[in-house]
Design a protein around this motif. Structure first.
Motif, short mmCIF file in Angstrom:
data_model
loop_
_atom_site.label_atom_id
_atom_site.label_comp_id
_atom_site.label_asym_id
_atom_site.label_seq_id
_atom_site.Cartn_x
_atom_site.Cartn_y
_atom_site.Cartn_z
N SER A 6 -5.50 -4.82 4.32
CA SER A 6 -4.18 -4.58 3.74
C SER A 6 -4.25 -3.30 2.91
O SER A 6 -5.07 -3.19 2.01
CB SER A 6 -3.78 -5.76 2.86
OG SER A 6 -2.57 -5.50 2.23
N TYR A 7 -3.42 -2.36 3.26
CA TYR A 7 -3.40 -1.08 2.55
C TYR A 7 -2.22 -1.05 1.58
O TYR A 7 -1.10 -1.40 1.95
CB TYR A 7 -3.31 0.08 3.53
CG TYR A 7 -4.51 0.17 4.43
CD1 TYR A 7 -5.69 0.74 3.96
CD2 TYR A 7 -4.48 -0.33 5.72
CE1 TYR A 7 -6.80 0.82 4.78
CE2 TYR A 7 -5.58 -0.25 6.54
CZ TYR A 7 -6.75 0.32 6.06
OH TYR A 7 -7.85 0.40 6.86
N ARG A 8 -2.51 -0.64 0.39
CA ARG A 8 -1.49 -0.54 -0.63
C ARG A 8 -0.69 0.75 -0.45
O ARG A 8 -1.26 1.81 -0.22
CB ARG A 8 -2.18 -0.53 -2.00
CG ARG A 8 -1.28 -0.94 -3.12
CD ARG A 8 -2.05 -0.91 -4.39
NE ARG A 8 -1.86 0.44 -4.90
CZ ARG A 8 -2.42 0.90 -5.98
NH1 ARG A 8 -3.24 0.18 -6.66
NH2 ARG A 8 -2.19 2.12 -6.39
N ARG A 9 0.61 0.65 -0.53
CA ARG A 9 1.45 1.85 -0.47
C ARG A 9 1.39 2.57 -1.81
O ARG A 9 1.46 1.93 -2.86
CB ARG A 9 2.91 1.47 -0.18
CG ARG A 9 3.11 0.81 1.15
CD ARG A 9 3.26 1.84 2.20
NE ARG A 9 3.46 1.20 3.50
CZ ARG A 9 3.14 1.76 4.62
NH1 ARG A 9 2.63 2.95 4.64
NH2 ARG A 9 3.33 1.13 5.75
N SER A 11 3.08 5.69 -4.02
CA SER A 11 4.27 6.54 -4.08
C SER A 11 3.87 8.02 -4.07
O SER A 11 2.77 8.39 -4.50
CB SER A 11 5.08 6.23 -5.33
OG SER A 11 4.40 6.71 -6.48
N ARG A 15 0.62 10.02 -5.81
CA ARG A 15 -0.24 10.92 -5.03
C ARG A 15 -0.30 12.30 -5.68
O ARG A 15 -1.37 12.89 -5.82
CB ARG A 15 0.27 11.04 -3.60
CG ARG A 15 0.05 9.82 -2.77
CD ARG A 15 0.60 10.01 -1.38
NE ARG A 15 0.54 8.75 -0.65
CZ ARG A 15 0.47 8.65 0.64
NH1 ARG A 15 0.48 9.74 1.39
NH2 ARG A 15 0.40 7.47 1.22
N SER A 49 -8.91 8.48 0.62
CA SER A 49 -7.45 8.64 0.51
C SER A 49 -7.12 9.77 -0.44
O SER A 49 -6.31 10.65 -0.13
CB SER A 49 -6.80 7.34 0.02
OG SER A 49 -6.97 6.32 0.96
#
Length: 102
Positions: A6-9, A11, A15, A49
């Motif tokens: 599960s990848y966290r979004r 914003s 970023r 990321s």
């Protein structure tokens, strides 16, 4: 069967802040990788990321550009160099005229 990841979004604002933080820390730490690792730990994402966000913010590097993009980049830089040389000549002429008048 592999476990579901599960990848966290994240914003765009987070970023952007992460990229700014990495850039600020890079000069203070041993490497950009260390800065990415530290920022990633703070916001709870993987180091890669953050590294990818930094690379995206930098734009394409010369190593990743294709031949056409490199030619366009060279042409743009040649135009900028010619314009700078023209401004430099104009400034030198003005300086020389001022020295002659005094």
């Amino acid at each position: 069967m592999m476990p579901h990841r599960s990848y966290r979004r994240v914003s765009p604002e987070v970023r952007a802040a992460a990229v700014e933080q990495v850039l600020a820390l890079t000069g203070k730490l041993r490497s950009e990788s260390e800065a990415c690792r530290l920022v990633a730990e703070q916001i709870g994402v993987h180091t890669n990321s953050v590294r990818n966000w930094v690379r995206a913010a930098e734009g394409p590097s010369l190593e990743r550009m294709d031949a056409g993009a490199l030619r366009r980049k060279v042409a743009l830089l040649q135009q900028q160099l010619a314009a700078a040389a023209q401004v430099n000549r104009a400034l030198a002429d003005t300086l020389n005229e001022t020295r002659r008048d005094t």
